[in-house]
Design an enzyme around this catalytic site. Structure first.
Site, PDB file in Angstrom:
ATOM      1  N   HIS A   1       0.818  -1.210   0.000  1.00 26.72           N
ATOM      2  CA  HIS A   1       0.000   0.000   0.000  1.00 26.72           C
ATOM      3  C   HIS A   1       0.857   1.268   0.000  1.00 26.72           C
ATOM      4  O   HIS A   1       2.061   1.241   0.300  1.00 26.72           O
ATOM      5  CB  HIS A   1      -0.919   0.012   1.225  1.00 26.72           C
ATOM      6  CG  HIS A   1      -0.154  -0.021   2.525  1.00 26.72           C
ATOM      7  ND1 HIS A   1       0.428   1.103   3.076  1.00 26.72           N
ATOM      8  CD2 HIS A   1       0.145  -1.042   3.362  1.00 26.72           C
ATOM      9  CE1 HIS A   1       1.048   0.779   4.196  1.00 26.72           C
ATOM     10  NE2 HIS A   1       0.891  -0.523   4.400  1.00 26.72           N
TER      11      HIS A   1
ATOM     12  N   GLU B   1      -1.976  -7.321   7.167  1.00 24.23           N
ATOM     13  CA  GLU B   1      -0.665  -7.246   7.805  1.00 24.23           C
ATOM     14  C   GLU B   1      -0.628  -8.152   9.045  1.00 24.23           C
ATOM     15  O   GLU B   1      -1.667  -8.612   9.535  1.00 24.23           O
ATOM     16  CB  GLU B   1      -0.394  -5.783   8.202  1.00 24.23           C
ATOM     17  CG  GLU B   1       0.932  -5.503   8.871  1.00 24.23           C
ATOM     18  CD  GLU B   1       2.127  -5.879   8.013  1.00 24.23           C
ATOM     19  OE1 GLU B   1       2.435  -7.099   7.953  1.00 24.23           O
ATOM     20  OE2 GLU B   1       2.759  -4.974   7.435  1.00 24.23           O
TER      21      GLU B   1
END
Length: 218
Positions: free
Chosen positions: A19, A92
Site C-alpha cells: 500500500h 498485515e
C-alpha cells in the site's frame, strides 16, 4: 492408438504491491490491524501506481480489507475498471499490544515483551498478536491457494510489507530468522510466477512510477 499429450498446468503470475505511505508509516508506528489513512505522499504514490497499472494487463485485482490497502487498490481500480476482490487474509501481521505505538513507546510501556520481539524469534507471539511463523503460514497458504485456483491468470494484489516479506522469503527459501536485506517500498511493484508448484521471484521493488509522483510540480 497414440495417447493424448497432457499439457502442463498453466503459470500463474502475481503482481504484489505494498500500500501507499500512511501517516503512521511516516511516524514509524506499528500499524498491524489498526489503520492510518494514506498521507499526501501516499495518495500521490497510489495515483502514480494506478497510472502505471492502467498500461498493464491483469485479470483480477485483490486487496487486503484494511483501509490503507483499499485506498491504494481504489486508485488502481479507478483507472483499470477492475472490481476489487477483498481478501482479509492479505492483512498485515497482527501486532497486538504494540499496535499504534512507535518502537520507543513500545519499549517503554512493554520492556519485557519488546525485548522478546527484538530477538527475532519467529515463534514469539506478543500479547494479542501474531508470530512471524503464523503470518508466514497464513500468507503462503493463501498465495498457493490463489495460484491453484486462478491458474493461467495474472493477479494484482495490494497488501502489506509483512505479507510481502513472507512471499519473498518463501520464493527465495530465506529463513524466517534471517535479517531482512531487501527493501519494502510503498507501492513498489513485485512480480512472482507460480509454475508446477514452485514460486519464482521475477522482479522486486519496481518504483519507476514514483519518480513522476515525487517530482510532479503540482
Amino acid at each position: 492408438m497414440a495417447s493424448k499429450r497432457v499439457s502442463p498446468p498453466a503459470d500463474t503470475h502475481l503482481i504484489v504491491i505494498r500500500h501507499g505511505e500512511t501517516e503512521w508509516n511516516s511516524q514509524g508506528r506499528f500499524q498491524g490491524h489498526l489503520n492510518s489513512r494514506l498521507n499526501p505522499e501516499g495518495l500521490a504514490q497510489a495515483e502514480a501506481l494506478g497510472e502505471r497499472l492502467a498500461r498493464e494487463r491483469f485479470d483480477l485485482l485483490l486487496s487486503s480489507d484494511l483501509g490503507r490497502a483499499l485506498q491504494t487498490a481504489s486508485a488502481i481500480a479507478m483507472r483499470t475498471g477492475h472490481e476489487i476482490v477483498v481478501e482479509p487474509r492479505l492483512r498485515e501481521r497482527r501486532m497486538g499490544i504494540f499496535q499504534g505505538l512507535t518502537p520507543a513507546e513500545a519499549e517503554e510501556r512493554y520492556p519485557d515483551e519488546y525485548a522478546r520481539f527484538r530477538t527475532r524469534d519467529p515463534d514469539y507471539i506478543m500479547p494479542d498478536g501474531e508470530s512471524v511463523r503464523q503470518l508466514f503460514e497464513r500468507s503462503v497458504a493463501l498465495f498457493n491457494e490463489l495460484a491453484t485456483r486462478h491458474a493461467g491468470l495474472t493477479l494484482a494484489l495490494v497488501t502489506h510489507g509483512g505479507v510481502l516479506a513472507m512471499l519473498y522469503r518463501y520464493a527465495r527459501a530465506m529463513p524466517l530468522e534471517a535479517p531482512r536485506d531487501f527493501p519494502l517500498h510503498n507501492t513498489g511493484v513485485n512480480r512472482f510466477r507460480h509454475r508446477l508448484g514452485a514460486w519464482e521471484l521475477q522482479s522486486w521493488g519496481e518504483i519507476g512510477h514514483l519518480d513522476l509522483a515525487l517530482n510532479d510540480p503540482e
